[in-house]
Design an enzyme around this catalytic site. Structure first.
Site, PDB file in Angstrom:
ATOM      1  N   ARG A  28       0.792  -1.368  -0.306  1.00 45.06           N
ATOM      2  CA  ARG A  28       0.261  -0.024   0.000  1.00 45.06           C
ATOM      3  C   ARG A  28       0.902   1.662  -0.534  1.00 45.06           C
ATOM      4  NH1 ARG A  28      -1.894   2.900   4.482  1.00 45.06           N
ATOM      5  NH2 ARG A  28      -3.923   4.188   3.530  1.00 45.06           N
TER       6      ARG A  28
ATOM      7  N   HIS B 198      -2.441  10.881   0.297  1.00 43.12           N
ATOM      8  CA  HIS B 198      -2.335  10.237   2.282  1.00 43.12           C
ATOM      9  C   HIS B 198      -1.411  11.760   2.439  1.00 43.12           C
ATOM     10  CE1 HIS B 198      -0.864   7.046   5.044  1.00 43.12           C
ATOM     11  NE2 HIS B 198      -0.322   8.443   5.464  1.00 43.12           N
TER      12      HIS B 198
ATOM     13  N   GLU C 254      -7.057   8.677   5.520  1.00 46.05           N
ATOM     14  CA  GLU C 254      -7.484   9.238   7.371  1.00 46.05           C
ATOM     15  C   GLU C 254      -8.110  10.705   7.112  1.00 46.05           C
ATOM     16  OE1 GLU C 254      -4.431   8.706  10.186  1.00 46.05           O
ATOM     17  OE2 GLU C 254      -4.392   6.915  10.129  1.00 46.05           O
TER      18      GLU C 254
ATOM     19  N   ASN D  37      -7.711   2.239  10.717  1.00 46.63           N
ATOM     20  CA  ASN D  37      -6.244   1.959  10.762  1.00 46.63           C
ATOM     21  C   ASN D  37      -6.391   2.129  11.911  1.00 46.63           C
ATOM     22  OD1 ASN D  37      -5.027   2.402   8.068  1.00 46.63           O
ATOM     23  ND2 ASN D  37      -4.610   4.541   7.660  1.00 46.63           N
TER      24      ASN D  37
ATOM     25  N   TYR E 221      -4.357   2.218  15.725  1.00 53.24           N
ATOM     26  CA  TYR E 221      -3.025   1.954  16.747  1.00 53.24           C
ATOM     27  C   TYR E 221      -3.110   1.702  18.279  1.00 53.24           C
ATOM     28  CZ  TYR E 221      -0.373   3.446  12.806  1.00 53.24           C
ATOM     29  OH  TYR E 221      -0.200   3.037  11.382  1.00 53.24           O
TER      30      TYR E 221
ATOM     31  N   GLU F  84      -3.453  -0.122   8.406  1.00 56.23           N
ATOM     32  CA  GLU F  84      -2.364   0.423   8.962  1.00 56.23           C
ATOM     33  C   GLU F  84      -2.757   0.305  10.488  1.00 56.23           C
ATOM     34  OE1 GLU F  84      -1.510   4.537   9.181  1.00 56.23           O
ATOM     35  OE2 GLU F  84      -1.117   5.047   7.060  1.00 56.23           O
TER      36      GLU F  84
HETATM   37  C1  FCB Z   1      -1.220   7.280  10.319  1.00 57.05           C
HETATM   38  C2  FCB Z   1      -0.843   7.786   9.537  1.00 57.05           C
HETATM   39  C3  FCB Z   1       0.242   6.670   9.181  1.00 57.05           C
HETATM   40  C4  FCB Z   1       1.457   6.914   9.879  1.00 57.05           C
HETATM   41  C5  FCB Z   1       0.724   6.406  11.046  1.00 57.05           C
HETATM   42  C6  FCB Z   1       1.628   6.233  12.294  1.00 57.05           C
HETATM   43  O1  FCB Z   1      -2.196   8.330  11.207  1.00 57.05           O
HETATM   44  O2  FCB Z   1      -1.626   7.164   8.232  1.00 57.05           O
HETATM   45  O3  FCB Z   1       0.801   8.071   7.855  1.00 57.05           O
HETATM   46  O4  FCB Z   1       1.873   8.322  10.288  1.00 57.05           O
HETATM   47  O5  FCB Z   1      -0.025   6.856  11.075  1.00 57.05           O
END
Ligand code: FCB
Length: 480
Positions: A93, A137, A182, A309, A311, A386
């Protein structure tokens, strides 16, 4: 949440199962983004983007770092393609830099820009790696920002034209088109908090940007569909928030943040309407008159896969107006608010452990998010576009033994597997990131790569996590 509690509880409570086998069609890939890796910021006709301007504005990016050189991927394309193949990646990607294709965001294509991505896509296909192209992006051509950027409707219209150009060039070869990465960050960090380019701090501007990004997605899907000649998948990637309420006001706070962060996008994209409570919560900020008749029908395009995405989690309550206020939403606080109309929401410090970003590690947040999406949109296939972690890596005898990153990946990929077991139609997982890179406001200080980049020599060294991930990608089985 009974579903999630039951299914999440079926395995090891710490999400370290090992040996889990994914379906053969499940895709393991890695992700990057143009400004974060390419460098060559002024070569072959590339115009300036808002991130060039922002990173060169004193005080905006840690250490004054810029993407001028980044990982020099633009000049090391073949080496990087070979690296991907050596890691058994099934898909890659990447994002296309709009200002390489249209240096001012409008007008005819810059052939040298098209050539670069043509070589990338052909190089992937030659190595049996599926190309997943993101059109945006975050590197908006600066010339469009000068006319209002995402606060202006004209930017959405220009994006549709850009999508057409790229679709005409690569619409016979790209497997999955992702319109935006995002849009939450583009809108709320770019025009609300000011932590990201272009660094504006306007609550109304942020909401106008939300709408124009949604509109840009719809216009791009329509344009792509007209010109592509293969049978690609269409998608958008959202950083949907996995939200928990805290205390008696937790449910109300979670509803407000869910409206701004999640449903402001999934509502128009997947249901064809902005949620009533979002309009109500933000009515002191804007009357939403930038939504014109017909816009929602344009935005509401069927998509083949929704990119997610993930985290970490957030925990919220309504601030009582008296107590010292926590402000731990995981984003840099530079003055403006990323939560227009909902500044009364307090973000609580999350229990650890944490990554180097200070983000809490909680794979159950990923599981819960996927199950919630299944419940709300049962027909919508999903893809994790992500997931990954920054840690303070050290080099020992030429190797990087990044045990924490391996553990992070193992636990989140286990959560993904449990989501499939719970009936989630999950098609793939992309690790962020293939290699260390320019981490936006944090510059080069945070390393997310499974491959280390030495920023003096630009040498690439696969970390232990890359070797672990290569084993996973070769077998679709989580290594023991
Ligand atoms: C996301 C972004 C990516 C990277 C990660 C850690 O928000 O899409 O570019 O910075 O975080």
């Amino acid at each position: 949440m009974t579903d999630s509690t039951t299914a999440a509880g079926q395995g090891n409570p710490d999400y370290r199962d090992g040996g889990l086998v994914f379906p053969p069609a499940f895709t393991f890939g890695s992700a990057t983004a143009s400004y974060q890796i390419e460098g060559a910021f002024d070569e072959d006709g590339r115009g300036p983007s808002i991130w060039d301007t922002f990173s060169k504005t004193p005080g905006k990016v840690f250490n004054g770092d810029t993407g001028d050189v980044a990982d020099d991927h633009y000049h090391r394309l073949d080496e990087d393609l070979d690296l991907m193949a050596s890691l058994n990646l099934q898909a890659y990607r990447f994002s296309i830099a709009w200002p390489r294709i249209q240096p001012t965001g409008r007008g005819p294509a810059n052939q040298a820009g098209l050539d670069f991505y043509g070589r990338l896509i052909d190089g992937l296909l030659a190595r049996g790696i599926t190309p997943v192209a993101t059109l945006y992006h975050w590197d908006l051509p600066q010339a469009l920002e000068d006319e209002g950027g995402w606060m202006s409707r004209a930017t959405a219209e220009a994006f549709g034209e850009y999508a057409r150009i790229v679709g005409e060039a690569f619409g016979d070869r790209v497997h999955t088109w992702t319109t935006l990465n995002e849009p939450w960050c583009s809108a709320y960090l770019g025009y609300g908090s000011g932590a990201h380019a272009p660094g504006k701090m306007s609550p109304e501007g942020a909401l106008a940007a939300v709408h124009h990004l949604n509109l840009a997605h719809g216009l791009a899907v329509l344009a792509l569909r007209e010109v592509v000649t293969n049978d690609p998948e269409f998608s958008i990637t959202l950083n949907l928030h996995s939200i928990r309420g805290h205390g008696p006001t937790g449910a109300e706070a979670a509803r407000r943040i869910d409206a701004l962060a999640n449903r402001a996008f999934t509502g128009p994209l997947l249901k064809g309407a902005y949620p009533d409570d979002l309009l109500e919560d933000t009515k002191q900020v804007t009357d939403w008159s930038f939504v014109e008749p017909g816009d929602l029908a344009i935005i509401h395009q069927p998509i083949d896969v929704l990119g997610v995405n993930y985290y970490s989690t957030v925990t919220v309550s309504i601030w009582d107006g008296v107590s010292p206020r926590a402000n731990a939403d995981g984003h840099q606080n530079v003055g403006g608010s990323p939560w227009p109309g909902s500044d009364i929401v307090e973000f609580h410090v999350q229990p650890g452990p944490y990554t180097e970003m200070g983000w809490n590690i909680d794979p159950s947040g990923l599981f819960d998010l996927l199950v919630q999406l299944r419940d709300e949109f049962p027909e919508q296939p999903l893809m994790i576009t992500e997931n990954g972690a920054a840690f303070a890596d050290t080099v020992t005898d030429g190797a990087v033994h990044d045990v924490e990153r391996v553990d992070y990946l193992r636990r989140h990929i286990t959560a993904a597997h449990r989501a499939i077991d719970a009936g989630v139609d999950l098609r793939g997982y992309f690790v962020w990131s293939l290699m260390d890179n320019f981490e936006w406001g944090y510059g080069y200080s945070k390393r997310f790569g499974i491959v280390r980049v030495d920023y003096d020599t630009l040498e690439r060294t696969p970390k232990d996590s890359a070797l672990w991930y290569a084993e996973l990608a070769a077998s679709n089985t989580i290594p023991a």
